[in-house]
Design a protein around this motif. Structure first.
Motif, PDB file in Angstrom:
ATOM      1  N   ASP A   1      33.166  30.402  30.412  1.00 19.67           N
ATOM      2  CA  ASP A   1      33.304  31.756  30.283  1.00 19.67           C
ATOM      3  C   ASP A   1      34.713  32.416  30.000  1.00 19.67           C
ATOM      4  OD1 ASP A   1      30.627  32.126  30.423  1.00 19.67           O
ATOM      5  OD2 ASP A   1      30.409  33.088  32.451  1.00 19.67           O
ATOM      6  N   LEU A   2      35.724  31.749  30.951  1.00 16.42           N
ATOM      7  CA  LEU A   2      36.923  32.066  30.797  1.00 16.42           C
ATOM      8  C   LEU A   2      37.528  31.860  29.395  1.00 16.42           C
ATOM      9  CD1 LEU A   2      38.658  30.676  33.954  1.00 16.42           C
ATOM     10  CD2 LEU A   2      37.743  33.055  33.659  1.00 16.42           C
ATOM     11  N   ASP A   3      37.077  30.938  28.742  1.00 18.75           N
ATOM     12  CA  ASP A   3      37.619  30.407  27.296  1.00 18.75           C
ATOM     13  C   ASP A   3      37.148  31.514  26.444  1.00 18.75           C
ATOM     14  OD1 ASP A   3      38.667  28.952  25.145  1.00 18.75           O
ATOM     15  OD2 ASP A   3      36.694  27.884  25.153  1.00 18.75           O
ATOM     16  N   LYS A   4      35.893  31.990  26.406  1.00 19.12           N
ATOM     17  CA  LYS A   4      35.261  32.806  25.598  1.00 19.12           C
ATOM     18  C   LYS A   4      35.914  34.438  25.826  1.00 19.12           C
ATOM     19  CE  LYS A   4      31.141  32.100  26.696  1.00 19.12           C
ATOM     20  NZ  LYS A   4      30.182  31.142  27.214  1.00 19.12           N
ATOM     21  N   PHE A   5      36.004  34.566  27.421  1.00 18.50           N
ATOM     22  CA  PHE A   5      36.649  35.834  27.676  1.00 18.50           C
ATOM     23  C   PHE A   5      38.325  35.933  27.281  1.00 18.50           C
ATOM     24  CE2 PHE A   5      38.849  38.823  30.501  1.00 18.50           C
ATOM     25  CZ  PHE A   5      38.146  40.164  30.394  1.00 18.50           C
TER      26      PHE A   5
ATOM     27  N   GLN B   1      30.961  38.553  33.460  1.00 16.84           N
ATOM     28  CA  GLN B   1      30.210  39.407  32.858  1.00 16.84           C
ATOM     29  C   GLN B   1      30.886  40.956  33.193  1.00 16.84           C
ATOM     30  OE1 GLN B   1      26.392  38.530  34.456  1.00 16.84           O
ATOM     31  NE2 GLN B   1      25.937  37.139  32.759  1.00 16.84           N
ATOM     32  N   GLY B   2      31.143  41.205  34.297  1.00 20.32           N
ATOM     33  CA  GLY B   2      31.611  42.607  34.744  1.00 20.32           C
ATOM     34  C   GLY B   2      33.082  42.708  33.974  1.00 20.32           C
TER      35      GLY B   2
ATOM     36  N   GLU C   1      34.654  46.011  27.077  1.00 17.52           N
ATOM     37  CA  GLU C   1      33.726  46.745  25.876  1.00 17.52           C
ATOM     38  C   GLU C   1      34.118  48.271  26.254  1.00 17.52           C
ATOM     39  OE1 GLU C   1      32.053  46.312  23.282  1.00 17.52           O
ATOM     40  OE2 GLU C   1      32.346  44.079  23.492  1.00 17.52           O
ATOM     41  N   ASN C   2      34.030  48.653  27.435  1.00 16.85           N
ATOM     42  CA  ASN C   2      34.272  50.181  27.886  1.00 16.85           C
ATOM     43  C   ASN C   2      35.671  50.722  27.378  1.00 16.85           C
ATOM     44  OD1 ASN C   2      31.914  50.326  29.150  1.00 16.85           O
ATOM     45  ND2 ASN C   2      32.568  50.210  31.127  1.00 16.85           N
TER      46      ASN C   2
END
Length: 194
Positions: free
Chosen positions: A133-137, A173-174, A180-181
């Protein structure tokens, strides 16, 4: 016979390549001064410090996984789908690179590096999934930063699209939602300035 110090220096030089290996996705999109693989791994490791907030994760292991997950790229390069290398072949090349690295640094440390890399590849532990998840984030955060730097909102949308619905850890996810915001806010401000 090669001395142990010579092998350690070879390891140092190999991982030094990661500082000069630009991330292929950004190069292919014409991003000026794209980040290196080492830049990416460094920020991931810094983000992994935040794993302390989740008692179910081994904080130290997360940091180590971040530092090891792309280490093979010092030998094989940053392969992307654009390189047309089948997934199995890419994995085999990276495995061979990690076995070479393992052999350079010696039994205990080398085995730890190789085992961590395998753990990340296999995605069977909560730490490996968190680091994925960190990789993608980190990738979408970097894309957002490039869009802001170039004042081109939405230019790198494909990177966001490629991760849509793939984040598993609630904390990440947060972060994705907040990113995105911020991204929507940036796009709106750019439209108002036009």
């Amino acid at each position: 016979m090669t001395s142990k110090v010579t092998q350690i220096f070879e390891f140092m030089k190999l991982i030094g390549q990661l500082k000069r290996t630009q991330r292929t996705g950004w190069v292919l999109r014409g991003v000026p001064r794209p980040e290196s693989v080492a830049d990416h791994m460094y920020r991931m490791a810094a983000l992994a410090f935040l794993a302390k907030t989740d008692a179910s994760l081994c904080h130290d292991k997360c940091i180590k996984l971040c530092l090891v997950h792309d280490m093979a790229e010092c030998i094989v390069g940053d392969l992307t789908p654009a390189d047309d290398v089948p997934k199995e072949e890419k994995h085999e090349r990276e495995k061979n690179a990690m076995m070479h690295i393992r052999d350079l640094v010696g039994m205990e440390t080398g085995e730890e590096l190789f085992t961590l890399w395998q753990e990340y590849e296999n995605q069977e532990t909560s730490e490996a999934k968190y680091v994925k998840d960190l990789d993608k984030f980190d990738m979408i955060l970097q894309a957002h930063e490039y869009e802001e730097m170039e004042n081109c909102p939405g230019k790198l949308q494909e990177f966001f699209d490629s991760t849509q619905g793939k984040f598993q850890h609630p904390t990440v996810q947060g972060w994705v939602q907040e990113l995105e915001n911020q991204r929507c806010s940036t796009a709106e401000n750019t439209e108002l300035d036009s």
